[in-house]
Design a protein around this motif. Structure first.
Motif, PDB file in Angstrom:
ATOM      1  N   HIS A 114       0.847  -1.193   0.000  1.00 49.08           N
ATOM      2  CA  HIS A 114       0.000   0.000   0.000  1.00 49.08           C
ATOM      3  C   HIS A 114       0.885   1.246   0.000  1.00 49.08           C
ATOM      4  O   HIS A 114       1.980   1.253   0.575  1.00 49.08           O
ATOM      5  CB  HIS A 114      -0.907   0.018   1.232  1.00 49.08           C
ATOM      6  N   SER A 115       0.396   2.299  -0.594  1.00 47.37           N
ATOM      7  CA  SER A 115       1.159   3.543  -0.653  1.00 47.37           C
ATOM      8  C   SER A 115       0.995   4.337   0.633  1.00 47.37           C
ATOM      9  O   SER A 115      -0.004   4.208   1.348  1.00 47.37           O
ATOM     10  CB  SER A 115       0.706   4.390  -1.844  1.00 47.37           C
ATOM     11  N   LEU A 116       1.971   5.190   0.920  1.00 50.42           N
ATOM     12  CA  LEU A 116       1.858   6.094   2.063  1.00 50.42           C
ATOM     13  C   LEU A 116       0.619   6.959   1.942  1.00 50.42           C
ATOM     14  O   LEU A 116      -0.072   7.234   2.930  1.00 50.42           O
ATOM     15  CB  LEU A 116       3.107   6.977   2.148  1.00 50.42           C
ATOM     16  N   ARG A 117       0.352   7.399   0.727  1.00 50.70           N
ATOM     17  CA  ARG A 117      -0.803   8.273   0.506  1.00 50.70           C
ATOM     18  C   ARG A 117      -2.101   7.552   0.839  1.00 50.70           C
ATOM     19  O   ARG A 117      -2.999   8.118   1.470  1.00 50.70           O
ATOM     20  CB  ARG A 117      -0.809   8.757  -0.938  1.00 50.70           C
ATOM     21  N   ALA A 118      -2.227   6.293   0.425  1.00 52.25           N
ATOM     22  CA  ALA A 118      -3.456   5.544   0.685  1.00 52.25           C
ATOM     23  C   ALA A 118      -3.630   5.265   2.172  1.00 52.25           C
ATOM     24  O   ALA A 118      -4.742   5.355   2.711  1.00 52.25           O
ATOM     25  CB  ALA A 118      -3.449   4.228  -0.094  1.00 52.25           C
ATOM     26  N   ILE A 119      -2.537   4.929   2.842  1.00 47.91           N
ATOM     27  CA  ILE A 119      -2.605   4.674   4.289  1.00 47.91           C
ATOM     28  C   ILE A 119      -2.998   5.953   5.021  1.00 47.91           C
ATOM     29  O   ILE A 119      -3.830   5.941   5.938  1.00 47.91           O
ATOM     30  CB  ILE A 119      -1.261   4.136   4.797  1.00 47.91           C
ATOM     31  N   ARG A 170      -5.081  16.125  11.224  1.00 44.74           N
ATOM     32  CA  ARG A 170      -5.018  15.194  10.106  1.00 44.74           C
ATOM     33  C   ARG A 170      -3.622  14.600   9.964  1.00 44.74           C
ATOM     34  O   ARG A 170      -2.623  15.263  10.231  1.00 44.74           O
ATOM     35  CB  ARG A 170      -5.425  15.893   8.802  1.00 44.74           C
ATOM     36  N   TRP A 171      -3.597  13.354   9.564  1.00 43.06           N
ATOM     37  CA  TRP A 171      -2.341  12.677   9.279  1.00 43.06           C
ATOM     38  C   TRP A 171      -1.774  13.193   7.959  1.00 43.06           C
ATOM     39  O   TRP A 171      -2.518  13.594   7.056  1.00 43.06           O
ATOM     40  CB  TRP A 171      -2.566  11.174   9.153  1.00 43.06           C
ATOM     41  N   ILE A 172      -0.451  13.177   7.844  1.00 40.64           N
ATOM     42  CA  ILE A 172       0.218  13.476   6.586  1.00 40.64           C
ATOM     43  C   ILE A 172       1.204  12.339   6.303  1.00 40.64           C
ATOM     44  O   ILE A 172       1.639  11.633   7.222  1.00 40.64           O
ATOM     45  CB  ILE A 172       0.950  14.834   6.628  1.00 40.64           C
ATOM     46  N   PRO A 173       1.562  12.109   5.029  1.00 44.83           N
ATOM     47  CA  PRO A 173       2.427  10.965   4.692  1.00 44.83           C
ATOM     48  C   PRO A 173       3.746  10.941   5.454  1.00 44.83           C
ATOM     49  O   PRO A 173       4.228   9.859   5.816  1.00 44.83           O
ATOM     50  CB  PRO A 173       2.641  11.127   3.185  1.00 44.83           C
ATOM     51  N   SER A 174       4.342  12.104   5.699  1.00 41.29           N
ATOM     52  CA  SER A 174       5.633  12.112   6.402  1.00 41.29           C
ATOM     53  C   SER A 174       5.489  11.590   7.827  1.00 41.29           C
ATOM     54  O   SER A 174       6.404  10.938   8.354  1.00 41.29           O
ATOM     55  CB  SER A 174       6.233  13.518   6.401  1.00 41.29           C
ATOM     56  N   THR A 175       4.353  11.864   8.478  1.00 41.36           N
ATOM     57  CA  THR A 175       4.123  11.342   9.830  1.00 41.36           C
ATOM     58  C   THR A 175       3.981   9.830   9.792  1.00 41.36           C
ATOM     59  O   THR A 175       4.529   9.116  10.648  1.00 41.36           O
ATOM     60  CB  THR A 175       2.854  11.967  10.429  1.00 41.36           C
ATOM     61  N   VAL A 176       3.261   9.322   8.819  1.00 38.57           N
ATOM     62  CA  VAL A 176       3.100   7.869   8.675  1.00 38.57           C
ATOM     63  C   VAL A 176       4.460   7.216   8.452  1.00 38.57           C
ATOM     64  O   VAL A 176       4.775   6.178   9.058  1.00 38.57           O
ATOM     65  CB  VAL A 176       2.149   7.560   7.503  1.00 38.57           C
ATOM     66  N   ARG A 177       5.270   7.826   7.620  1.00 38.71           N
ATOM     67  CA  ARG A 177       6.597   7.275   7.327  1.00 38.71           C
ATOM     68  C   ARG A 177       7.468   7.236   8.583  1.00 38.71           C
ATOM     69  O   ARG A 177       8.134   6.234   8.855  1.00 38.71           O
ATOM     70  CB  ARG A 177       7.275   8.108   6.245  1.00 38.71           C
ATOM     71  N   LYS A 178       7.475   8.337   9.342  1.00 39.25           N
ATOM     72  CA  LYS A 178       8.295   8.396  10.553  1.00 39.25           C
ATOM     73  C   LYS A 178       7.879   7.329  11.556  1.00 39.25           C
ATOM     74  O   LYS A 178       8.728   6.703  12.196  1.00 39.25           O
ATOM     75  CB  LYS A 178       8.194   9.783  11.174  1.00 39.25           C
ATOM     76  N   LEU A 179       6.577   7.129  11.710  1.00 40.16           N
ATOM     77  CA  LEU A 179       6.110   6.091  12.634  1.00 40.16           C
ATOM     78  C   LEU A 179       6.577   4.712  12.200  1.00 40.16           C
ATOM     79  O   LEU A 179       6.898   3.859  13.035  1.00 40.16           O
ATOM     80  CB  LEU A 179       4.583   6.106  12.723  1.00 40.16           C
ATOM     81  N   ALA A 180       6.619   4.487  10.890  1.00 42.77           N
ATOM     82  CA  ALA A 180       6.959   3.154  10.382  1.00 42.77           C
ATOM     83  C   ALA A 180       8.420   2.803  10.598  1.00 42.77           C
ATOM     84  O   ALA A 180       8.745   1.637  10.833  1.00 42.77           O
ATOM     85  CB  ALA A 180       6.607   3.059   8.903  1.00 42.77           C
ATOM     86  N   GLY A 231      11.252  10.701 -12.863  1.00 42.82           N
ATOM     87  CA  GLY A 231      10.155   9.840 -12.458  1.00 42.82           C
ATOM     88  C   GLY A 231       9.631  10.228 -11.098  1.00 42.82           C
ATOM     89  O   GLY A 231      10.156  11.109 -10.440  1.00 42.82           O
ATOM     90  N   PRO A 232       8.569   9.564 -10.634  1.00 41.55           N
ATOM     91  CA  PRO A 232       8.018   9.883  -9.328  1.00 41.55           C
ATOM     92  C   PRO A 232       9.005   9.532  -8.244  1.00 41.55           C
ATOM     93  O   PRO A 232       9.741   8.561  -8.346  1.00 41.55           O
ATOM     94  CB  PRO A 232       6.757   8.992  -9.255  1.00 41.55           C
ATOM     95  N   GLU A 233       9.028  10.311  -7.179  1.00 42.17           N
ATOM     96  CA  GLU A 233       9.987  10.070  -6.116  1.00 42.17           C
ATOM     97  C   GLU A 233       9.570   8.908  -5.224  1.00 42.17           C
ATOM     98  O   GLU A 233      10.374   8.349  -4.517  1.00 42.17           O
ATOM     99  CB  GLU A 233      10.145  11.338  -5.263  1.00 42.17           C
ATOM    100  N   ARG A 234       8.253   8.563  -5.238  1.00 42.01           N
ATOM    101  CA  ARG A 234       7.790   7.517  -4.343  1.00 42.01           C
ATOM    102  C   ARG A 234       7.046   6.463  -5.153  1.00 42.01           C
ATOM    103  O   ARG A 234       5.880   6.644  -5.502  1.00 42.01           O
ATOM    104  CB  ARG A 234       6.848   8.099  -3.281  1.00 42.01           C
ATOM    105  N   PRO A 235       7.693   5.348  -5.447  1.00 37.88           N
ATOM    106  CA  PRO A 235       6.978   4.315  -6.180  1.00 37.88           C
ATOM    107  C   PRO A 235       5.776   3.801  -5.413  1.00 37.88           C
ATOM    108  O   PRO A 235       4.861   3.238  -5.987  1.00 37.88           O
ATOM    109  CB  PRO A 235       8.030   3.214  -6.393  1.00 37.88           C
ATOM    110  N   GLY A 236       5.767   3.942  -4.081  1.00 37.77           N
ATOM    111  CA  GLY A 236       4.607   3.544  -3.306  1.00 37.77           C
ATOM    112  C   GLY A 236       3.374   4.332  -3.661  1.00 37.77           C
ATOM    113  O   GLY A 236       2.260   3.955  -3.341  1.00 37.77           O
ATOM    114  N   ALA A 237       3.524   5.485  -4.329  1.00 36.89           N
ATOM    115  CA  ALA A 237       2.378   6.306  -4.694  1.00 36.89           C
ATOM    116  C   ALA A 237       2.146   6.263  -6.204  1.00 36.89           C
ATOM    117  O   ALA A 237       1.557   7.163  -6.769  1.00 36.89           O
ATOM    118  CB  ALA A 237       2.615   7.745  -4.238  1.00 36.89           C
ATOM    119  N   ARG A 238       2.604   5.205  -6.862  1.00 39.50           N
ATOM    120  CA  ARG A 238       2.623   5.178  -8.319  1.00 39.50           C
ATOM    121  C   ARG A 238       1.223   5.045  -8.904  1.00 39.50           C
ATOM    122  O   ARG A 238       0.300   4.500  -8.293  1.00 39.50           O
ATOM    123  CB  ARG A 238       3.525   4.064  -8.823  1.00 39.50           C
TER     124      ARG A 238
END
Length: 503
Positions: free
Chosen positions: A201-206, A236-246, A297-304
C-alpha cells in the motif's frame, strides 16, 4: 520629548497555554511605563516559545522590531533582558538594530540600558552573555540527564505514540519513576501501518485511510492523553508522519538519540518484530524512491499510478531506459524515456499481458520460491549507497567550513559521483523479498483472485518487484494494427545472477 514605549513579554514554556506568565510580565512592564510617564504605543508577546537556538519564529518580537524599524518605538520595556534574547547572534543583531534607530531598553527587574552609547551596548552584551550561559548550562544538564535515561532504556520527553506512561509516586505524590507500556489502540495503528506498507500500500493511501476513520495523529493524541486541548494540534495525518512512525527504532524497542547514537534495548515493549522492521525500513529507504535524475520519475513508487514506469521492472528493449506514460490518439502508451523515443506500446495491452504471465507463474508449484528471496544482496547494496551519500555529505560540510578548497571538492565529488551511480544501479537490481505471511496466499490455484484483490497499482508493482519480474518493450518489431504479444518480453530474474552479469 516623551518616550514612546513598547512592552514585550515572553515565556519559554506554557504547555497548557494559560498565558499567566506573559500576563504577569506585561502587567509589571505596563506599570513601569506608567510610573515613568512614558507614552505606551504597543504591547507584543510570545507565549510558549524558547529562543536559545535563535531560529524560533516569534511573531510578537518580529512585529515589535518592525515597529522599531518604522520609528514608532523609542524604548522597549521588558521584565528582564533574557525575555528579549538568549541567543548570541540574535542579541548582537538586535542591539545593532536598536543602536541604529536610537532605541534603548528598560527592565522591570534591572536597569535602563542606553543602547545609543558604547557603554550601554557593552553592558547589554555582558548581561546577555550570562543569560546565554545560564540557558546553555541548563541545556547541558538536560542533555546529560536525557543520555542517562537513554542508557537506562527510557524515553526522554513525552511518551511516544503507541505507548502510555505509568508513573510511580512516593508518599508525597511526587513522581519518582515511570515506565511506558503498550497503548492498545495506538499500537494497533503502528502495526497496521507497517503491515500495509509491506503489503504494497502507498503512504498516501494509508494516510487517507487513517484520516477517513477520524484517528488522531500523534501530536493531537498526545495532547488528548495529557489533558490538553487536542484541537490545538493538527488533526489530520500526513504521509511524512506515517513514514516516521513506520521506521522509528522505538518500534523494535531500541533507544536512539542524537542521530545514530544507539543506546541499546529500551525498557518499553516492542510493537514490531525486527525482521518486519528491517523490511519496512528497506522499503522506505530504497534509493529507487529518491529523485530519478534525468528520468524525472516519481519520487515515491509507493504512490505510483502506472505499473511499469520509472523502475527496474519495466524498460526499453532498445536502449534499456525506464518507461514513462504518454497519450496518443486518446490512448495511454508505455514509452521509452530516452530522447529518441525508441519504442511505445499501448499500456492496457501490456498490463494485461504482464498480468497473464505473472498469474500463470504464480500457479506453478514452485511459485512461492520467487516470493521468499534473501534480502542480503539488496541490504548490502542499500548500505553501500548510504555510505557513499554520507561521504558526499561530509565533504559538503567540510567545504562549507572552509576546510577544503574548490578544487579538492570537485576532485572528491568527481570520484564519488560515479560510485554512487553504480551503487544505486546495483541497489535497483537487487530485488527485495516480501514478507511470506503477506504473500503465502498469492501462489496456487487462487492466484488470479488474489491478484484481483490487489486494488492498488503500488501493491501489484511491489509483487512484480518481489518476483523479479522484468518487462522489456522490444524494438524492431513489424508494425500494424492490434497488439503483438511477442513484442513484449516478460521474464523472471534472480537478483544475484542479474547483478553478476551486469558487472
Amino acid at each position: 520629548m516623551t518616550e514612546r514605549a513598547g512592552v514585550y513579554a515572553r515565556i519559554s514554556e506554557d504547555p497548557r497555554a494559560t498565558e499567566l506568565g506573559v500576563t504577569r510580565q506585561r502587567d509589571d512592564a505596563l506599570a513601569l511605563v506608567g510610573l515613568r510617564g512614558w507614552q505606551h504605543v504597543g504591547t507584543w508577546q510570545d507565549n510558549d516559545i524558547a529562543v536559545l537556538s535563535g531560529d524560533a519564529h516569534r511573531p510578537g518580537y518580529a512585529a515589535m522590531m518592525a515597529a522599531v524599524e518604522r520609528g514608532e518605538v523609542t524604548r522597549i520595556v521588558a521584565y528582564g533582558l533574557s525575555r528579549l534574547w538568549r541567543n548570541r547572534r540574535e542579541r548582537a543583531e538586535a542591539i545593532e538594530t536598536l543602536r541604529r534607530h536610537r532605541v534603548s531598553v528598560s527592565l522591570v527587574k534591572g536597569s535602563d540600558l542606553d543602547l545609543t552609547s558604547a557603554a550601554g551596548r557593552g553592558v547589554a552584551g555582558l548581561m546577555g552573555e550570562f543569560d546565554t550561559m545560564e540557558s546553555e548550562l541548563k541545556a547541558e544538564r538536560v542533555a546529560r540527564a536525557a543520555q542517562q535515561r537513554a542508557e537506562q532504556g527510557k524515553a526522554s520527553g513525552h511518551v511516544l505514540y503507541g505507548w502510555r506512561r505509568e508513573r510511580t509516586r512516593n508518599a508525597s505524590g511526587e513522581v519518582v519513576d515511570w515506565r511506558d507500556v503498550e497503548e492498545p489502540q495506538q499500537a494497533a495503528v503502528v502495526r497496521e501501518i507497517v503491515d500495509r506498507l509491506l503489503a504494497g500500500h502507498s503512504l498516501r493511501a494509508i494516510t487517507a485511510s487513517l484520516n477517513d476513520r477520524g484517528l488522531l495523529p500523534p501530536r493531537a493524541a498526545l495532547r488528548q492523553a495529557t489533558g490538553h486541548d487536542a484541537d490545538a494540534a493538527p488533526q489530520r495525518w500526513i504521509p511524512s508522519t506515517v513514514r516516521k512512525l513506520a521506521v522509528r527504532p522505538a518500534n523494535i524497542a531500541r533507544v536512539r538519540r542524537g542521530g545514530n547514537d544507539d543506546f541499546g534495548p529500551a525498557s518499553w515493549p516492542a510493537l514490531v518484530d525486527e525482521g518486519r522492521h528491517e523490511r519496512v525500513c528497506a522499503l522506505l529507504t530504497d534509493p529507487g524512491r529518491r529523485d530519478r535524475g534525468q528520468d524525472r520519475g516519481p519520487e515515491r513508487p509507493g504512490a505510483r499510478r502506472y505499473l511499469l514506469t520509472y523502475s527496474a521492472v519495466g524498460s526499453c528493449g532498445g536502449c534499456g531506459a525506464h518507461l514513462r506514460v504518454i497519450t496518443r490518439a486518446g490512448n495511454l502508451l508505455y514509452a521509452c524515456t530516452a530522447d529518441r523515443g525508441c519504442v511505445a506500446r499501448r499500456m492496457e495491452w501490456v498490463d494485461q499481458l504482464v498480468e497473464a504471465v505473472v498469474v500463470r507463474r504464480l500457479q506453478e508449484p514452485d511459485a512461492l520460491r520467487l516470493l521468499t528471496r534473501d534480502d542480503a544482496a539488496a541490504r548490502a547494496a542499500r548500505e553501500r549507497v548510504a555510505e557513499i551519500r554520507a561521504k558526499l555529505d561530509r565533504v559538503a560540510d567540510r567545504y562549507a567550513d572552509d576546510e577544503i578548497t574548490d578544487a579538492q571538492l570537485s576532485r572528491i565529488t568527481a570520484r564519488l559521483r560515479p560510485q554512487l551511480v553504480e551503487a544505486e544501479r546495483d541497489a535497483s537490481r537487487a530485488v527485495r523479498g516480501v514478507d511470506p505471511a503477506l504473500v503465502a496466499g498469492m501462489a496456487g490455484e487462487h492466484a488470479q483472485s488474489q491478484w484481483n484483490a490487489l486494488t492498488e497499482v503500488s501493491q501489484r508493482w511491489a509483487l512484480l518487484e518481489a518476483m523479479g519480474v522484468r518487462v522489456r518493450l522490444l524494438t524492431g518489431m513489424p508494425g500494424g494494427p492490434g497488439f503483438r504479444p511477442e513484442s513484449v518480453d516478460v521474464s523472471f530474474v534472480d537478483p544475484a545472477a542479474e547483478q553478476a552479469a551486469a558487472q
